[in-house]
Scaffold this motif. Structure first.
Motif, PDB file in Angstrom:
ATOM      1  N   GLY A  87      71.877  46.953 -14.618  1.00 12.87           N
ATOM      2  CA  GLY A  87      71.297  47.405 -13.606  1.00 12.87           C
ATOM      3  C   GLY A  87      70.782  49.213 -13.867  1.00 12.87           C
ATOM      4  O   GLY A  87      71.177  49.219 -12.375  1.00 12.87           O
ATOM      5  N   GLU A 147      66.997  49.697 -12.549  1.00 21.78           N
ATOM      6  CA  GLU A 147      67.586  49.919 -11.218  1.00 21.78           C
ATOM      7  C   GLU A 147      68.264  51.109 -10.108  1.00 21.78           C
ATOM      8  O   GLU A 147      67.208  51.568  -9.083  1.00 21.78           O
ATOM      9  CB  GLU A 147      68.189  48.475 -10.840  1.00 21.78           C
ATOM     10  CG  GLU A 147      66.900  47.456 -11.100  1.00 21.78           C
ATOM     11  CD  GLU A 147      67.107  47.127 -11.951  1.00 21.78           C
ATOM     12  OE1 GLU A 147      66.200  46.419 -11.983  1.00 21.78           O
ATOM     13  OE2 GLU A 147      67.887  47.720 -12.459  1.00 21.78           O
ATOM     14  N   ILE A 159      70.854  44.416  -7.642  1.00 25.13           N
ATOM     15  CA  ILE A 159      70.793  43.783  -8.991  1.00 25.13           C
ATOM     16  C   ILE A 159      72.444  44.710  -9.749  1.00 25.13           C
ATOM     17  O   ILE A 159      72.385  43.643  -9.995  1.00 25.13           O
ATOM     18  CB  ILE A 159      69.713  44.009  -9.816  1.00 25.13           C
ATOM     19  CG1 ILE A 159      68.105  43.976  -8.612  1.00 25.13           C
ATOM     20  CG2 ILE A 159      69.584  43.718 -11.429  1.00 25.13           C
ATOM     21  CD1 ILE A 159      68.028  42.969  -8.977  1.00 25.13           C
ATOM     22  N   LYS A 164      60.516  43.962 -16.993  1.00 25.56           N
ATOM     23  CA  LYS A 164      60.850  44.632 -15.219  1.00 25.56           C
ATOM     24  C   LYS A 164      59.782  45.463 -14.117  1.00 25.56           C
ATOM     25  O   LYS A 164      59.667  45.349 -12.697  1.00 25.56           O
ATOM     26  CB  LYS A 164      61.618  45.947 -15.770  1.00 25.56           C
ATOM     27  CG  LYS A 164      62.854  46.159 -16.019  1.00 25.56           C
ATOM     28  CD  LYS A 164      63.778  45.550 -14.452  1.00 25.56           C
ATOM     29  CE  LYS A 164      65.321  45.025 -15.148  1.00 25.56           C
ATOM     30  NZ  LYS A 164      65.833  44.353 -14.559  1.00 25.56           N
ATOM     31  N   CYS A 166      59.012  41.962 -12.502  1.00 31.89           N
ATOM     32  CA  CYS A 166      59.542  41.607 -11.311  1.00 31.89           C
ATOM     33  C   CYS A 166      59.816  43.012 -10.738  1.00 31.89           C
ATOM     34  O   CYS A 166      59.507  41.856  -9.028  1.00 31.89           O
ATOM     35  CB  CYS A 166      61.220  41.591 -12.058  1.00 31.89           C
ATOM     36  SG  CYS A 166      61.391  40.492 -13.398  1.00 31.89           S
TER      37      CYS A 166
END
Length: 417
Positions: free
Chosen positions: A273, A276, A308, A362, A365
Motif C-alpha cells: 500500500g 498507493e 488498498i 501497478k 492495475c
C-alpha cells in the motif's frame, strides 16, 4: 518517476531482485512457509526461458504424496509415462546423450471403417492387402531405426507391434504424448516434429545429456535433463492432497508471472500500500492547484487509492483507521515507501523490507481500474425488471388472455369483410 530501476548487468543483483519479487508474491499464499525453497525454484524456471518469456515453456506437473520439499525441478522436460503396451517394459529406460526423434505419425495397424468395401476375386488378393499394410508399417520403423534415433516420441498412438519392434532394437518409444509436452521437448532438445519418416536428417534430431524414466510418487516420469538448448523447465509439484496441490500450483503460477514480468521490466516500486498512499498524497496536492469540478474528481480518485492499504489492514485484522492515519503522517513527512506491516501490526518502510512489485503491474492495475470506473460512469440509466428477479418468475399475468382476445377480434373483422 517513483520507480526504482535494477542494474541488470550484475547477475547477482538481478537474481536477488527476482527472488525478492517471488518472495513477495508468496507471502500471502499457502506455500509461504516454504517460501525460501520455492523462490529459488521459480527464479530458476524463469531464467531458463528465452527472450520471448513464453510461459507455456514452464510445465507444472502435480503428483500426490510426499512433502512440499520433495518437489523436483527439471531444467528440461518431464512428463508422465504415457499409455503403453506389453513390449514397453523390455525397452531401455536410460540413455546418455541420446538422439531424440519427435513425430506426428501413427504407428499402429488400424481396423477398416464399418462401411468400407473392398471387392476381391480370390484369397490371394486379400492376403496381398494385409501384407502391404504390414510392409508399410515396417518400412516406417526401419527408416526411424536407420536415422540413429534412440528415443521416438509421437503425438499419435504407437501400437503393440511397433512397441515390440523398438524394444527388440533397444529403442525407447512413447505414443500419445501431450502436444504441449512434445513442443517443450522440441524446444529443450532442439528436435523438430516430423510428419513423415522420409529423409530424416541429423539436424531434425534432438539431444540431451541424460534421459531416464524415474518413479515419482505413484507414477513414472520420462525426464529429459541436461539439455544444451534448454529454454524450457518443469516443476513436479508434490503434496499431501489434491486441493492442497491445486492451491500450491496457483501460488506458483502467480509467483512465476510476477518474476517473468520483473525480468522483462527491470523496474519496481514498494508494495504494502506504499505506492498507493504516495500517489494519493501527490494527487491531493495537485488538486489544490486546480479550480473547478476537476478538483473534486482528482480528490475522489486520490481517496479511492487509499482503499488498498485499508483493505490490507482489514484483511490482517488490524485497526485500518489508525494505520491509515499513521501512513498519511509518514507520507506527509516524506516517507514515500511506508506501507502496512502485517507482521508487527504497524507500518514500515516496505522497500527496505523487500516488499517489491514490478512497476508495470501497478501501471496496468491503475489503467484497468480507471477504465472500469469511466465505463460505469458512462452509463446514464439502467432498467430493472423486478418481476424477473423473483424466483421462478413467469410471464406477465393476463398476457395469454390478451392474445386470445386479439385472435377473436381479428376473426370477427375477417367475417365482416
Amino acid at each position: 518517476e517513483m520507480s526504482v530501476n535494477i542494474d541488470t548487468t550484475d547477475k547477482g543483483k538481478m537474481r536477488d531482485y527476482l527472488e525478492k519479487c517471488a518472495g513477495t508474491a508468496m507471502n500471502s499464499k499457502l506455500i509461504c512457509s516454504h517460501k525460501d525453497f520455492f523462490t529459488k525454484m521459480v527464479v530458476d524456471a524463469v531464467q531458463v526461458l528465452d527472450d520471448d518469456l513464453d510461459i507455456h515453456m514452464i510445465g507444472v506437473k502435480k503428483e500426490n504424496g510426499g512433502a512440499m520439499e520433495d518437489t523436483i525441478f527439471v531444467e528440461g522436460v518431464a512428463f508422465k509415462k504415457t499409455f503403453s503396451y506389453a513390449g514397453f517394459e523390455q525397452q531401455p529406460k536410460r540413455f546418455d546423450k541420446p538422439s531424440i526423434l519427435c513425430l506426428n505419425i501413427e504407428l499402429e495397424l488400424k481396423a477398416e471403417r464399418d462401411n468400407a468395401e473392398i471387392r476381391l476375386k480370390d484369397v490371394e488378393q486379400y492376403q496381398s492387402l494385409v501384407d502391404a499394410e504390414w510392409r508399410i508399417l515396417y518400412e516406417k520403423m526401419e527408416k526411424m531405426i536407420s536415422s540413429g534415433a534412440n528415443i521416438v516420441l509421437s503425438k499419435l498412438p504407437i501400437g503393440d507391434v511397433a512397441t515390440q519392434y523398438f524394444a527388440d532394437r533397444g529403442v525407447f518409444c512413447a505414443g500419445r504424448v501431450v502436444e504441449e509436452d512434445l513442443k517443450r521437448v522440441c524446444k529443450a532438445t532442439g528436435a523438430a516434429i516430423q510428419t513423415t519418416v522420409n529423409n530424416i536428417i541429423p539436424s531434425v534430431l534432438g539431444t540431451c545429456a541424460l534421459f531416464e524414466e524415474r518413479q515419482v510418487g505413484g507414477n513414472r516420469y520420462n525426464i529429459f535433463s541436461g539439455c544444451e538448448k534448454a529454454t524450457s523447465a518443469t516443476i513436479i509439484l508434490r503434496g499431501g492432497g489434491d486441493q492442497f496441490i491445486e492451491e500450491a500450483e496457483r501460488s506458483l503460477h502467480d509467483a512465476i508471472m510476477i518474476v517473468r514480468r520483473a525480468r522483462k521490466t527491470h523496474s519496481v516500486v514498494a508494495g504494502g500500500g506504499a505506492i498507493e498512499m504516495e500517489v494519493s498524497k501527490y494527487l491531493k496536492e495537485q488538486s489544490n492547484t486546480i479550480h473547478g469540478k476537476q478538483q473534486l474528481l482528482m480528490k475522489a480518485f486520490a481517496k479511492s487509492l487509499e482503499v488498498i492499504p485499508r483493505q490490507l489492514a482489514d484483511n490482517a485484522g488490524f485497526d485500518s483507521t489508525d494505520l491509515l492515519n499513521q501512513l498519511r503522517q509518514k507520507h506527509g513527512q516524506g516517507g514515500k515507501w511506508f506501507g502496512v506491516d502485517i507482521t508487527n501490526e504497524s507500518i514500515c518502510d516496505t522497500f527496505e523490507k523487500f516488499v517489491w512489485e514490478p512497476t508495470l503491474i501497478k501501471i496496468n492495475c491503475y489503467t484497468a481500474a480507471t477504465e472500469a470506473a469511466c465505463l460505469i460512469l458512462s452509463v446514464d440509466e439502467t432498467v430493472r425488471n423486478s418481476a424477473s428477479e423473483k424466483p421462478q418468475a413467469g410471464p406477465l399475468p393476463g398476457g395469454g388472455r390478451g392474445m386470445r382476445g386479439m385472435g377473436r377480434g381479428v376473426r370477427a373483422m375477417r367475417g365482416r369483410r
